[in-house]
Design an enzyme around this catalytic site. Structure first.
Site, PDB file in Angstrom:
ATOM      1  N   GLY A 269       0.783  -1.204   0.030  1.00 30.07           N
ATOM      2  CA  GLY A 269       0.071  -0.180   0.039  1.00 30.07           C
ATOM      3  C   GLY A 269       0.939   1.213   0.037  1.00 30.07           C
ATOM      4  N   GLY A 271       2.295   4.565   1.598  1.00 27.13           N
ATOM      5  CA  GLY A 271       2.805   5.328   2.809  1.00 27.13           C
ATOM      6  C   GLY A 271       4.057   4.860   3.049  1.00 27.13           C
ATOM      7  N   VAL A 273       4.814   3.424   6.124  1.00 22.12           N
ATOM      8  CA  VAL A 273       4.903   2.303   6.683  1.00 22.12           C
ATOM      9  C   VAL A 273       5.279   1.310   5.747  1.00 22.12           C
ATOM     10  CG1 VAL A 273       4.399   0.550   8.396  1.00 22.12           C
ATOM     11  CG2 VAL A 273       4.125   2.830   8.889  1.00 22.12           C
ATOM     12  N   GLU A 294      -0.260  -1.899  -7.007  1.00 17.15           N
ATOM     13  CA  GLU A 294      -1.143  -0.866  -7.485  1.00 17.15           C
ATOM     14  C   GLU A 294      -0.157   0.368  -7.696  1.00 17.15           C
ATOM     15  OE1 GLU A 294      -4.872  -0.347  -5.164  1.00 17.15           O
ATOM     16  OE2 GLU A 294      -3.902   1.633  -4.674  1.00 17.15           O
ATOM     17  N   ILE A 364      -5.936   2.097   9.700  1.00 20.81           N
ATOM     18  CA  ILE A 364      -6.146   3.291  10.655  1.00 20.81           C
ATOM     19  C   ILE A 364      -6.222   2.596  11.992  1.00 20.81           C
ATOM     20  CG2 ILE A 364      -7.935   4.839  11.828  1.00 20.81           C
ATOM     21  CD1 ILE A 364      -8.170   5.842   8.535  1.00 20.81           C
ATOM     22  N   ASN A 384      -9.075   8.871   3.301  1.00 23.31           N
ATOM     23  CA  ASN A 384      -8.671   8.839   1.932  1.00 23.31           C
ATOM     24  C   ASN A 384      -9.600   7.946   1.090  1.00 23.31           C
ATOM     25  OD1 ASN A 384      -6.455  10.460   2.404  1.00 23.31           O
ATOM     26  ND2 ASN A 384      -5.198   8.753   2.571  1.00 23.31           N
ATOM     27  N   GLY A 388      -7.328   0.220  -3.086  1.00 21.13           N
ATOM     28  CA  GLY A 388      -7.280  -1.172  -3.734  1.00 21.13           C
ATOM     29  C   GLY A 388      -7.126  -2.274  -2.720  1.00 21.13           C
ATOM     30  N   LYS A 408      -0.694   9.665  17.703  1.00 23.85           N
ATOM     31  CA  LYS A 408      -1.178  10.927  18.610  1.00 23.85           C
ATOM     32  C   LYS A 408      -0.384  10.762  19.901  1.00 23.85           C
ATOM     33  CE  LYS A 408      -3.877  13.091  15.818  1.00 23.85           C
ATOM     34  NZ  LYS A 408      -3.609  14.195  14.845  1.00 23.85           N
TER      35      LYS A 408
END
Lengths: 504, 504
Positions: A269, A271, A273, A294, A364, A384, A388, A408
């Site tokens: 994916g 990002g 991480v 993707e 998340i 967002n 995929g 946080k």
């Protein structure tokens, strides 16, 4: 500006400014705009359309359009259009702050869709009529075939379904992209579909060019601007610990005979991480890796450059500025190691399952029973979209979700009693990995999953709270999936009210 | 009892009683037992194993096994085993009351899985070693090939992965079932998989027989007992109204050019409402229908008998006693109109998407944003399981969920603020249909979906309550998906406490 990228003489006559091309866009239209995770989106038209919208609004005339993209675009596309109030409907994925705010405020209707569903639903007429396609290209051949740029997404389909076509030819894109794409035949509409003949990651099944009815091309706009090339964070300790666990697990599965020595095609994916996990594979004991993903980001590019990965298939290249430089510097080496395909192929359930893709996506939050939220903050705010992740999670050989155990500064636990929005259910999720540890949910009941997720994945600050919830849910008569219905989402509510999921 | 159904001479030597065969089953084993929605399950072994378990328990010795079936079985299989405390793990689907109670009490670990995932995960080793396969057959050929009975499910795979095989040959099953099955090659393990060559509903791609290593067969037990042939309720007014709306919608889509005149292959879930929808097609203006489903029930049988449906593919035949009679009376006519396949094929994402199957499944509840709960009562109690509904919902051309708008005499609304368990997400669900009306969720944002579901699908008794929830969630700052986190599941809690979702 040079027109040599437009090798078809007739089409040069269609060159005009973005402002002129924007005149083809009328209030109420549905537009198919290319763009996939910051690559391949038009650089000039959106601003021109946004300006037209502002002028119309100033004259007290309504002006807004429906916009269906490949995935996310960039501030100068989604951001400009949203800021001008020029969008009334948007699908299937976005990540622009201005657009997001407008979606959350209810100003823009947004349908958050599996990316593999988009092209077929366009073709099947589920979105109604498409008026105009706006696509970015890196060039046009002598016979009018279109050379895509750094992303394809739904370009193939949008060219077919739209009444009119506007092409932005971006001379900033590397001319050597020509030949790297693989645009297959249309998958078609049932009952006339055939198997997709991809049986290996790098099988080419089409032509390097997009094709369309040239008479539908109403405008060509020349641009010279880079993609949205955002920097990735350097992998931090947290990401490295997540990566290490995944790599250890791969070694374990190879040893158990459940995975080949070179693993199976990797999907990652978007990002930091996910990128860090790929970076971690650089020093892992696996060679001849393959990618079927993707979006191809820095981490996978570097695996190819270091020859740890043989080749990769993707629908878009989304690089940091440094990685883009490495890509362009090495494009002759990379040209036969990277294939870019329409997203209907990269995300195809048929192909993903056949190849046995290892799906690795960020989340998340997950709950103690293995459901995953990929899209909503505190149950109501769209971040967002699912992108995929569902295509790969449902159909992959392994489906993995990764996240730091807290966010946080510890005020948010990413392992919660019940996720506040469900994007991937207990039926689909096989592995949850945080920096604390991993939960292997294969063959496990909800009660077994809760033990694993609380003990292995949750942050120590939240383990007692989770165990307390689970124990009380059990004692209160919780059955197959123990829950306290009035408390299941209370952690999120507490965060909304106090800024902390922890009880002070 | 006649042994003529066992045409292989050597295998006749393996005939023994169920009690003798049960001696092959030891504590801690994992068993693959055939059975799919009341068809094709062993009739004698489970009782023998249950009796063995009871004897072992009486002697203070532990005895329990893991059981992986095709889907649900019957009281004399799942029920007997659960009652004897003989199961510690069960997957992927069940519907027996005794088993269900033990699952909900936490006595049996149950993994509720997509049926299309079962065979590949067995093959990939995700369940560990399989010790014994127990399968029902209608006969064995001269060369030791196995003729399945009324259901196949995971039989093909279980024969391959298990160390030992016990076959029940059930002489009650119609001998003319021979030839109706289509057992394809193994789909295989990545990276060595090929496309599944089914491009039409009725394509035969394999042999009519199951095959196995004959040396693994340790016992053959003769039985003479019917399947679990439960009666269907006659379609009531509620079901008829649901059926009418679906048929009207099909007409609308045909007219709009989005569906062929003979529709697309139909899948129908198990149960009375789904059966009523098929019954409704009897008088609908569509001919030459096709079925590509998991379980073929009375409604689809009658469509074939009346020649409204050309042919159907399924993994099991689950009939009422009357329909079974019609099936047996007409088996010569039906033999080239019904194919029975392994569930890995009937539920295959690849094939379901390629053919464009219309998925129609019952639900427990949907929420105002289009998420669907198919499995849990009031968030914690497992009913049956997701079965194949996810396979068809994610990949079908249309994904439809049907339910009466209220249950328990109006005390339960099937449209709720938030479903108490998520099996199918907003990303997958296209249509919700109750007797009140239909919500077409294609291309709709959550806010648009809420309007449609409240206005069209909810029972009038609940519309104001739903609208009140939605309005207050909006006013309280609800963003893309407005929710009141502390109230989202309160309707379910109220039902648990007062027996009614309505405020008294």
């Amino acid at each position: 500006m040079s027109t040599e990228r437009i090798r078809h003489a007739g089409l040069r006559n269609k060159i005009m400014t973005a402002e002129q091309a924007a005149e083809f866009i009328q209030n109420g239209m549905t537009l198919g705009i290319t763009g996939f995770t910051g690559a391949g989106y038009p650089k000039a038209l959106p601003t021109a359309i946004a300006n037209k919208a502002k002028a119309e609004h100033a004259a007290n005339r309504p002006f807004s359009v429906g916009v269906i993209t490949g995935a996310s675009t960039a501030p100068e596309c989604d951001g400009m259009l949203a800021e001008a109030g020029a969008i009334h409907f948007r699908s299937p994925f976005q990540s622009d702050p201005t657009l997001r705010n407008n979606i959350n405020a209810g100003n823009i209707h947004y349908q958050d869709m599996h990316l593999s569903h988009v092209e077929q639903q366009m073709r099947q007429g589920f979105y109604g009529k498409f008026d105009v396609a706006i696509i970015e290209a890196s060039g046009i051949t002598e016979d009018g075939k279109i050379i895509p740029a750094m992303g394809i997404g739904h370009a193939n389909e949008v060219l077919k379904v739209a009444d009119k076509i506007i092409i932005e030819v971006n001379t900033e894109q590397n001319a050597k992209l020509e030949g790297m794409h693989d645009i297959a035949f249309d998958i078609g509409v049932p009952p006339h579909r055939k198997p997709i003949p991809i049986v290996g990651t790098f099988d080419r099944i089409g032509s390097p060019y997009l094709e369309c009815d040239l008479d539908k091309i109403v405008a060509i706009v020349l641009t010279h601007a880079g993609d949205r090339n955002s920097k990735f964070a350097e992998p931090d300790e947290m990401s490295k610990r997540i990566a290490e666990q995944i790599i250890d697990f791969f070694s374990h599965e190879v040893k158990a005979g459940r995975l080949p020595k070179n693993l199976l095609p990797l999907q990652s994916g978007v990002g930091n991480v996910a990128n860090a996990v790929l970076a971690g594979l650089q020093d892992a004991p696996f060679d001849d890796l393959e990618g079927y993903t993707e979006v191809l980001q820095d981490g996978m590019l570097d695996l190819i450059l270091s020859k740890k990965m043989k080749y990769a298939s993707a629908t878009a290249l989304s690089f940091s500025p440094d990685a883009l430089q490495r890509f362009n510097d090495n494009i002759d080496f990379l040209r036969d190691k990277i294939i870019l395909r329409p997203m209907e192929y990269t995300n195809s359930p048929e192909v993903v399952r056949r190849l046995g893709v290892i799906g690795m996506n960020a989340m998340i939050e997950a709950d103690i029973y293995g459901n995953v939220n990929s899209t909503h903050i505190m149950g109501t705010k769209m971040m967002n979209g699912i992108g995929g992740s569902g295509d790969f999670t449902r159909n992959g050989f392994f489906s993995m979700f990764v996240s730091p155990s807290v966010a946080k500064g510890g005020a948010i636990s990413c392992i919660v009693p019940m996720v506040s929005h469900h994007d991937h259910t207990e039926h689909d999720v096989m592995f949850i990995i945080t920096e604390q540890g991993m939960a292997d949910l294969r063959g496990k009941s909800p009660r077994q999953r809760a033990e694993l997720l609380i003990n292995n994945c949750a942050h120590p600050d939240y383990r007692d709270m989770l165990r307390d919830y689970y124990d009380r849910a059990n004692k209160a008569g919780g059955l197959h999936t123990p829950h306290l219905l009035m408390e299941a989402l209370s952690w999120h509510q507490r965060f909304v009210e106090t800024g902390d999921m922890r009880i002070k």
